[in-house]
Design an enzyme around this catalytic site. Sequence first.
Site, PDB file in Angstrom:
ATOM      1  N   SER A  19     -12.349  -7.519   4.047  1.00  0.00           N
ATOM      2  CA  SER A  19     -12.667  -7.934   2.675  1.00  0.00           C
ATOM      3  C   SER A  19     -13.524  -9.203   2.609  1.00  0.00           C
ATOM      4  O   SER A  19     -14.459  -9.264   1.803  1.00  0.00           O
ATOM      5  CB  SER A  19     -11.382  -8.121   1.870  1.00  0.00           C
ATOM      6  OG  SER A  19     -10.727  -6.884   1.761  1.00  0.00           O
ATOM      7  N   LYS A  69       2.162  -6.139  -1.638  1.00  0.00           N
ATOM      8  CA  LYS A  69       1.741  -5.455  -2.866  1.00  0.00           C
ATOM      9  C   LYS A  69       2.863  -5.313  -3.903  1.00  0.00           C
ATOM     10  O   LYS A  69       2.594  -5.241  -5.094  1.00  0.00           O
ATOM     11  CB  LYS A  69       1.180  -4.067  -2.540  1.00  0.00           C
ATOM     12  CG  LYS A  69      -0.183  -4.145  -1.861  1.00  0.00           C
ATOM     13  CD  LYS A  69      -0.782  -2.772  -1.692  1.00  0.00           C
ATOM     14  CE  LYS A  69      -2.061  -2.879  -0.891  1.00  0.00           C
ATOM     15  NZ  LYS A  69      -2.796  -1.626  -0.807  1.00  0.00           N
ATOM     16  N   ALA A 136       4.576   9.106   1.748  1.00  0.00           N
ATOM     17  CA  ALA A 136       5.164   8.748   0.454  1.00  0.00           C
ATOM     18  C   ALA A 136       5.385   7.238   0.378  1.00  0.00           C
ATOM     19  O   ALA A 136       6.284   6.762  -0.304  1.00  0.00           O
ATOM     20  CB  ALA A 136       6.478   9.501   0.250  1.00  0.00           C
ATOM     21  N   GLY A 137       4.549   6.479   1.084  1.00  0.00           N
ATOM     22  CA  GLY A 137       4.627   5.016   1.033  1.00  0.00           C
ATOM     23  C   GLY A 137       3.795   4.482  -0.120  1.00  0.00           C
ATOM     24  O   GLY A 137       3.441   5.232  -1.049  1.00  0.00           O
ATOM     25  N   ARG A 159       7.899  12.523   6.027  1.00  0.00           N
ATOM     26  CA  ARG A 159       8.924  12.572   7.077  1.00  0.00           C
ATOM     27  C   ARG A 159      10.303  12.352   6.456  1.00  0.00           C
ATOM     28  O   ARG A 159      11.243  13.100   6.685  1.00  0.00           O
ATOM     29  CB  ARG A 159       8.593  11.477   8.104  1.00  0.00           C
ATOM     30  CG  ARG A 159       9.559  11.362   9.242  1.00  0.00           C
ATOM     31  CD  ARG A 159       9.090  10.312  10.222  1.00  0.00           C
ATOM     32  NE  ARG A 159       8.983   8.983   9.620  1.00  0.00           N
ATOM     33  CZ  ARG A 159       8.576   7.903  10.276  1.00  0.00           C
ATOM     34  NH1 ARG A 159       8.191   8.002  11.528  1.00  0.00           N
ATOM     35  NH2 ARG A 159       8.508   6.735   9.670  1.00  0.00           N
ATOM     36  N   LYS A 163      11.946  10.070   0.007  1.00  0.00           N
ATOM     37  CA  LYS A 163      10.886   9.237  -0.580  1.00  0.00           C
ATOM     38  C   LYS A 163       9.852  10.103  -1.308  1.00  0.00           C
ATOM     39  O   LYS A 163       9.305   9.703  -2.333  1.00  0.00           O
ATOM     40  CB  LYS A 163      10.210   8.384   0.493  1.00  0.00           C
ATOM     41  CG  LYS A 163      10.951   7.051   0.679  1.00  0.00           C
ATOM     42  CD  LYS A 163      10.514   6.311   1.909  1.00  0.00           C
ATOM     43  CE  LYS A 163       9.156   5.666   1.792  1.00  0.00           C
ATOM     44  NZ  LYS A 163       8.775   4.976   3.051  1.00  0.00           N
ATOM     45  N   GLN A 262     -12.194   0.488  -3.747  1.00  0.00           N
ATOM     46  CA  GLN A 262     -11.176  -0.362  -4.395  1.00  0.00           C
ATOM     47  C   GLN A 262     -11.686  -1.798  -4.511  1.00  0.00           C
ATOM     48  O   GLN A 262     -11.389  -2.504  -5.473  1.00  0.00           O
ATOM     49  CB  GLN A 262      -9.800  -0.255  -3.719  1.00  0.00           C
ATOM     50  CG  GLN A 262      -9.687  -0.718  -2.265  1.00  0.00           C
ATOM     51  CD  GLN A 262      -9.589  -2.225  -2.122  1.00  0.00           C
ATOM     52  OE1 GLN A 262      -9.003  -2.890  -2.970  1.00  0.00           O
ATOM     53  NE2 GLN A 262     -10.172  -2.770  -1.050  1.00  0.00           N
TER      54      GLN A 262
HETATM   55  P1  ATR Z   1       1.561   2.240   3.158  1.00  0.00           P
HETATM   56  O1  ATR Z   1       1.570   1.185   2.100  1.00  0.00           O
HETATM   57  O2  ATR Z   1       0.386   2.156   4.109  1.00  0.00           O
HETATM   58  O3  ATR Z   1       1.695   3.607   2.559  1.00  0.00           O
HETATM   59  P2  ATR Z   1       4.351   2.279   3.856  1.00  0.00           P
HETATM   60  O4  ATR Z   1       4.730   2.050   2.446  1.00  0.00           O
HETATM   61  O5  ATR Z   1       5.065   1.567   4.932  1.00  0.00           O
HETATM   62  O6  ATR Z   1       2.817   1.972   4.093  1.00  0.00           O
HETATM   63  O7  ATR Z   1       4.453   3.873   4.124  1.00  0.00           O
HETATM   64  C1  ATR Z   1       4.157   4.450   5.350  1.00  0.00           C
HETATM   65  C2  ATR Z   1       4.148   5.967   5.237  1.00  0.00           C
HETATM   66  O8  ATR Z   1       3.760   6.533   6.503  1.00  0.00           O
HETATM   67  C3  ATR Z   1       5.501   6.581   4.909  1.00  0.00           C
HETATM   68  O9  ATR Z   1       5.289   7.780   4.196  1.00  0.00           O
HETATM   69  C4  ATR Z   1       6.057   6.875   6.299  1.00  0.00           C
HETATM   70  O10 ATR Z   1       7.024   7.894   6.348  1.00  0.00           O
HETATM   71  P3  ATR Z   1       8.577   7.551   6.081  1.00  0.00           P
HETATM   72  O11 ATR Z   1       8.715   7.413   4.598  1.00  0.00           O
HETATM   73  O12 ATR Z   1       9.312   8.699   6.640  1.00  0.00           O
HETATM   74  O13 ATR Z   1       8.852   6.255   6.803  1.00  0.00           O
HETATM   75  C5  ATR Z   1       4.806   7.373   6.982  1.00  0.00           C
HETATM   76  N1  ATR Z   1       4.868   7.278   8.450  1.00  0.00           N
HETATM   77  C6  ATR Z   1       4.752   6.153   9.209  1.00  0.00           C
HETATM   78  N2  ATR Z   1       4.826   6.460  10.530  1.00  0.00           N
HETATM   79  C7  ATR Z   1       5.000   7.821  10.592  1.00  0.00           C
HETATM   80  C8  ATR Z   1       5.119   8.760  11.669  1.00  0.00           C
HETATM   81  N3  ATR Z   1       5.082   8.369  12.945  1.00  0.00           N
HETATM   82  N4  ATR Z   1       5.271  10.060  11.355  1.00  0.00           N
HETATM   83  C9  ATR Z   1       5.297  10.481  10.085  1.00  0.00           C
HETATM   84  N5  ATR Z   1       5.166   9.650   9.019  1.00  0.00           N
HETATM   85  C10 ATR Z   1       5.023   8.338   9.270  1.00  0.00           C
END
Ligand code: ATR
Length: 289
Positions: A19, A69, A136-137, A159, A163, A262
Amino acid sequence: MNVTRIYGILAHPVGHSLSPAMFNAAFAEMGINAKYEVFENLARGRKIFRLENSSPGYISGLSISLPYKESVIEFLDEVSEDVRAIGACNTVKIQNDDGDVKKIAIGFNTDWIGFMEALKEKIASVKNLNVIVLGAGGAARAIVYGLIKEGAKVVVLNRTVEKAAKIVKDFSKLCKGCETVPIQFGRLDEIENFKCDVLVQATSAGVGTEGIEESFVSEEFLQKNEPVVFDIIYKPLITPLLQMAIDNGCDIITGEKMLLNQAVKQFEIWFGEKAPKDVMNKELNKFIV
Ligand code: ATR
């Protein structure tokens, strides 16, 4: 006195953020007397939001990235409707109120706009398209918000299935009295059960390593559905998923386009004028491989 306005990114770690390069190039292009810096410590947040205009550390606006955030919201005086819906803020504008007596910090979310703008460079409208979102993060929440606002039929696969279910619950009605939107959820390994015009990879799996380690998608799935595949990860630019998509004849969208768009929207919120997108893009691409 013409005080240099300060903008910046608040994130941890912030060292590799692209950024500063994008925004400093934009300020130079537009002749804006401002600097864009990096900040790592949210605890200073309340203080930095309140400094006087003439103070050396006075900040006019912030980009907010991981992991702040959500936590930044408590420091804000006002938030936009999309911040409230998504539950995350990536843009803060600090302005004077009450005839310059008081400073107010207002939160916005431009992640969903950045995503939708990047998508529109390839697909004119997502209305009624079948879109699968992996993850779903925080990032996925912003993306799903944008997609359902524009009428896509969304499936969220994650996963941790709870969520994904929560996103569906939160977004199945976008506002009070709105119609129910078509949104479903499931586990990552249920992907074969759904139709797919657009596939969005919004998990953080593999970030900071060599890309996604596990493949969430089979070649057969890509060949059968021929989706446009959008991976929001931009390091590397061509992730293993995107390579697989290319090899199977699918169109792709790379992650730096969401980052750029963004940031363009952030500029427009801060300055109320069109951002020099080409200059920002050129600067960004110096760092993207
Ligand atoms: P961001 O803001 O980048 O979305 P986050 O809120 O930490 O970061 O969310 C990370 C996402 O990546 C989640 O959906 C997470 O799955 P979980 O909810 O099961 O934790 C997913 N994720 C991270 N590592 C993963 C992996 N090795 N396999 C599958 N999903 C993964």
